[in-house]
Write an enzyme that holds these catalytic residues in place. Sequence first.
Site, PDB file in Angstrom:
ATOM      1  N   HIS A 182       4.584   2.165  -8.039  1.00  0.00           N
ATOM      2  CA  HIS A 182       3.570   1.098  -8.112  1.00  0.00           C
ATOM      3  C   HIS A 182       2.728   1.254  -9.373  1.00  0.00           C
ATOM      4  CE1 HIS A 182       3.972   1.299  -3.528  1.00  0.00           C
ATOM      5  NE2 HIS A 182       4.330   0.070  -3.824  1.00  0.00           N
TER       6      HIS A 182
ATOM      7  N   ARG B 124       7.982   4.818   1.878  1.00  0.00           N
ATOM      8  CA  ARG B 124       8.594   5.420   3.069  1.00  0.00           C
ATOM      9  C   ARG B 124       8.896   6.908   2.876  1.00  0.00           C
ATOM     10  NH1 ARG B 124      10.639   1.208   6.498  1.00  0.00           N
ATOM     11  NH2 ARG B 124      10.366  -0.796   5.460  1.00  0.00           N
TER      12      ARG B 124
ATOM     13  N   GLY C  32       9.526  -4.211  -8.624  1.00  0.00           N
ATOM     14  CA  GLY C  32      10.459  -3.132  -8.948  1.00  0.00           C
ATOM     15  C   GLY C  32      11.891  -3.510  -8.601  1.00  0.00           C
TER      16      GLY C  32
ATOM     17  N   GLN D  32       7.524  -9.437   7.864  1.00  0.00           N
ATOM     18  CA  GLN D  32       8.775  -9.005   7.235  1.00  0.00           C
ATOM     19  C   GLN D  32       9.405  -7.788   7.921  1.00  0.00           C
ATOM     20  OE1 GLN D  32       6.698  -8.243   3.346  1.00  0.00           O
ATOM     21  NE2 GLN D  32       8.191  -6.613   3.162  1.00  0.00           N
TER      22      GLN D  32
ATOM     23  N   LEU E 250       0.470   3.638  -2.091  1.00  0.00           N
ATOM     24  CA  LEU E 250       0.855   3.542  -3.501  1.00  0.00           C
ATOM     25  C   LEU E 250       1.397   4.871  -4.034  1.00  0.00           C
ATOM     26  CD1 LEU E 250      -2.155   1.459  -4.911  1.00  0.00           C
ATOM     27  CD2 LEU E 250       0.024   0.630  -3.977  1.00  0.00           C
TER      28      LEU E 250
ATOM     29  N   GLY F  54       0.812  -1.209   0.000  1.00  0.00           N
ATOM     30  CA  GLY F  54       0.000   0.000   0.000  1.00  0.00           C
ATOM     31  C   GLY F  54       0.844   1.257   0.000  1.00  0.00           C
TER      32      GLY F  54
ATOM     33  N   ASP G 146      14.024  -2.920  -5.084  1.00  0.00           N
ATOM     34  CA  ASP G 146      14.232  -4.009  -4.120  1.00  0.00           C
ATOM     35  C   ASP G 146      14.916  -5.156  -4.863  1.00  0.00           C
ATOM     36  OD1 ASP G 146      12.838  -2.888  -1.755  1.00  0.00           O
ATOM     37  OD2 ASP G 146      11.157  -2.865  -3.139  1.00  0.00           O
TER      38      ASP G 146
ATOM     39  N   SER H 281       9.383   5.553  -3.065  1.00  0.00           N
ATOM     40  CA  SER H 281       9.185   4.557  -2.014  1.00  0.00           C
ATOM     41  C   SER H 281       8.039   5.028  -1.129  1.00  0.00           C
ATOM     42  CB  SER H 281      10.463   4.451  -1.176  1.00  0.00           C
ATOM     43  OG  SER H 281      10.183   3.848   0.069  1.00  0.00           O
TER      44      SER H 281
HETATM   45  O1  PAF Z   1       7.999  -4.978  -1.886  1.00  0.00           O
HETATM   46  C1  PAF Z   1       7.004  -4.986  -1.125  1.00  0.00           C
HETATM   47  O2  PAF Z   1       6.199  -4.075  -1.087  1.00  0.00           O
HETATM   48  C2  PAF Z   1       6.805  -6.170  -0.209  1.00  0.00           C
HETATM   49  O3  PAF Z   1       8.014  -6.667   0.238  1.00  0.00           O
HETATM   50  C3  PAF Z   1       5.957  -7.290  -0.838  1.00  0.00           C
HETATM   51  C4  PAF Z   1       6.635  -7.916  -2.032  1.00  0.00           C
HETATM   52  C5  PAF Z   1       4.593  -6.727  -1.233  1.00  0.00           C
HETATM   53  C6  PAF Z   1       5.709  -8.401   0.192  1.00  0.00           C
HETATM   54  O4  PAF Z   1       5.067  -7.920   1.327  1.00  0.00           O
END
Ligand code: PAF
Length: 280
Positions: free
Chosen positions: A40, A191, A151, A64, A36, A34, A154, A189
Amino acid sequence: MSKVQVIHTAEALHQFRQKLNENSQSLGFVPTMGALHNGHISLIKKSAEENDYTLISIFVNPKQFNNSEDLKQYPRTLEADLMLLEGLQHCVVFAPTEAELYPKNDGFVPMELGSIGRVLEGAFRPGHFEGVVHVVHNLFRLVDANQAYFGQKDFQQLAIIRLLTRYYGFKTRIIACPTIREASGLAMSSRNMRLNEKELQDALIIIETLRYVEAAKNQRSIEETIMAARTLFSTSDLALEYLAIVDPETLCELSEWQEKQICCIAAHCGSVRLIDNLLF
Ligand code: PAF
């Protein structure tokens, strides 16, 4: 209120998928947490070009996050996300609850990530990739997409997703998409939403340093380049976590320039952890 179709349960997703199968329609998948942004949107548009339907998952995956404060602070903006998707044809959102995505006895058997999971992000965020593998495994199994879009920002995650796709035998094709940047060069990002004006400026040291390293290729040794790049970075207000020049396949650190290498950086800008890379 947005008019985008949102699926919340595994059962409803199954029915949606079955309908596509009955009509021989292909499905592209864009997994997200999310908040976005245009990065994205570029994945979603690529998927929309290449598939009959696109499913966008929005789920902030607690497994994660190795830092509970980071999980708490992660932006959650579902209504704004849906507004951003408004008007995109044949796009459906999957926004499951934790219980829906991780049912008891979900049959997930962890895989051994090997050295690729232990370096860079793996070294600094213990358990992060194990959490990514679990959620992507469960999502891939439910969604059963023809293609999934990730993307290259990452980069290590992408390598691990390719690995898990082979390991668990998913038929989904993995499509790598270029990093989308602001005009300033800052990698997009979710973030970035948490950065203030000054931090948005400060964060540009990341791309500046990556470009410095790229320009030093074959001009200086890798060792000298890393030292000089660290010195450049230290003039900023960011706290560097790592700066490494690695092989794009193995992610092992290099001591000699090759035809292709990737420079990866992770750093803290205020309370926000940012990563970026440049492949050259
Ligand atoms: O890259 C991300 O946003 C996350 O690591 C993912 C692949 C959606 C898994 O939670």
